[in-house]
Design an enzyme around this catalytic site. Structure first.
Site, short mmCIF file in Angstrom:
data_model
loop_
_atom_site.label_atom_id
_atom_site.label_comp_id
_atom_site.label_asym_id
_atom_site.label_seq_id
_atom_site.Cartn_x
_atom_site.Cartn_y
_atom_site.Cartn_z
N GLY A 163 -1.28 7.50 1.66
CA GLY A 163 -1.46 7.45 3.10
C GLY A 163 -0.20 7.11 3.86
N GLY A 209 0.82 -1.21 0.00
CA GLY A 209 0.00 0.00 0.00
C GLY A 209 0.85 1.25 0.00
N ALA A 210 1.96 1.21 -0.74
CA ALA A 210 2.96 2.28 -0.68
C ALA A 210 2.59 3.51 -1.49
CB ALA A 210 4.32 1.75 -1.14
N GLY A 213 1.42 4.30 3.94
CA GLY A 213 2.38 3.56 3.14
C GLY A 213 3.31 4.48 2.37
N TYR A 270 -13.98 -5.20 10.48
CA TYR A 270 -12.70 -4.50 10.46
C TYR A 270 -11.94 -4.77 11.76
CZ TYR A 270 -9.23 -0.76 10.30
OH TYR A 270 -8.05 -0.06 10.32
#
Length: 314
Positions: free
Chosen positions: A25, A21-22, A27, A171
């Site tokens: 956000g 997830g880079a 990441g 979640y």
């Protein structure tokens, strides 16, 4: 530790990090600081286009950043395996950061409830596939990003009932699974340090994406307003991740988060997670179930041969 900032991240020259997830956000902020400190960062992104735009963003201020964008869709076990197969180099740090939050009931490509499938199972499979590369690294760490909301879950169910689906409960359960996995990995592994962290309340698109997917405009507006008024920015929210990933006094099985008001903001510190997260029998059950669901079995024997002893970590 109380005044620790990104400036305290030690030199990472010669080290390779993989960050999921880079492209956005936390990441992206993790990638930015690790690259600034000299690390080669493999940016594992679902969208290559967004990943390349993130590279351009980082190189505005750090033109020499050593970045490598590669495709990884944690909602697909085939994609996870392909990513790992294409990564033929030692890895010193794996940051299991990517995730989804709330939203309506959805399933991954492999038929898993999406939050459990992406947040936990995708990272479980990725870590297992990368184990050989991780074990060749120097002072290797695996950092799994959880959430303070894990405390709202008292366990991880064997099945998810779409008819009774509550995205907030799902979640929380996925974030509890992150912790059960991180702690169990550290108990079983002898050549890496596995730690966990949470960002507190950081203003990223993680919170708003679920409302957008659900088409809930009111929730979207409320979430945006709450982020603007109460949340810290991603540069501050990423500090627990960076601490767990690089600080010399991090301990295996440790959990790190913001030290300020209600652990929602502030410099990082070691904290205690929920009682349920330390349930070793639950962790062992989740591990076995995760291996069965993903088809990824961990070989954690010191020699790389034979069976991993059941008593490790007891």
């Amino acid at each position: 530790m109380s005044d620790w900032t990104a400036a305290d991240v030690p030199d990472r020259t010669g080290r390779t990090a993989v960050v999921t997830g880079a492209n956005g956000g936390l990441g992206l902020e993790t990638t930015r600081i690790l690259a600034r400190k000299g690390a080669r960062v493999v940016m594992a992104c679902r969208s290559l286009d967004r990943g390349e735009r993130a590279v351009e963003d980082v190189r505005v201020t750090d033109p020499d950043a050593d970045l490598d964008v590669r495709e990884l869709d944690l909602a697909s076990l085939d994609s996870v395996a392909a990513f790992a197969d294409g990564l033929d180099e030692p890895v010193d740090l794996l940051v299991n950061n990517a995730g989804v939050m709330w939203g309506p009931y959805r399933e991954t490509e492999d038929g898993f409830e999406a939050q459990f499938g992406i947040n936990h199972l995708g990272h479980f499979a990725l870590t297992g596939h990368l184990l050989d590369r991780l074990r060749t690294g120097d002072s290797t760490r695996v950092v799994t990003v959880s959430s303070a909301l894990h405390s709202r879950a008292d366990g991880v169910p064997d099945e998810f009932d779409e008819r009774e689906y509550d995205p907030r409960v799902a979640y929380a359960r996925s974030k509890l699974a992150n912790l059960l996995f991180a702690y169990e990995l550290d108990r079983r592994a002898d050549r890496l340090t596995s730690a966990a962290c949470h960002p507190g309340w950081a203003a990223t698109d993680l919170q708003t994406r679920g409302a957008e997917i659900a088409g809930n405009r009111l929730r979207l507006l409320v979430t945006r307003a709450a982020n603007a008024l109460l949340a810290q920015d991603p540069a501050a929210g990423v500090l627990p991740t960076l601490y767990a990933a690089t600080a010399p006094d991090v301990v295996g099985g440790g959990y790190y988060g913001p030290s300020g008001f209600m652990n929602m903001r502030g410099p990082p510190e070691r904290q205690a997670s929920s009682e349920a997260s330390y349930d070793r029998e639950a962790a062992r059950r989740l591990w076995s179930r995760s291996e069965a669901l993903t088809g990824v079995e961990y070989d954690l024997s010191p020699s790389g041969e034979g069976d991993e002893a059941d008593a490790v970590g007891d």
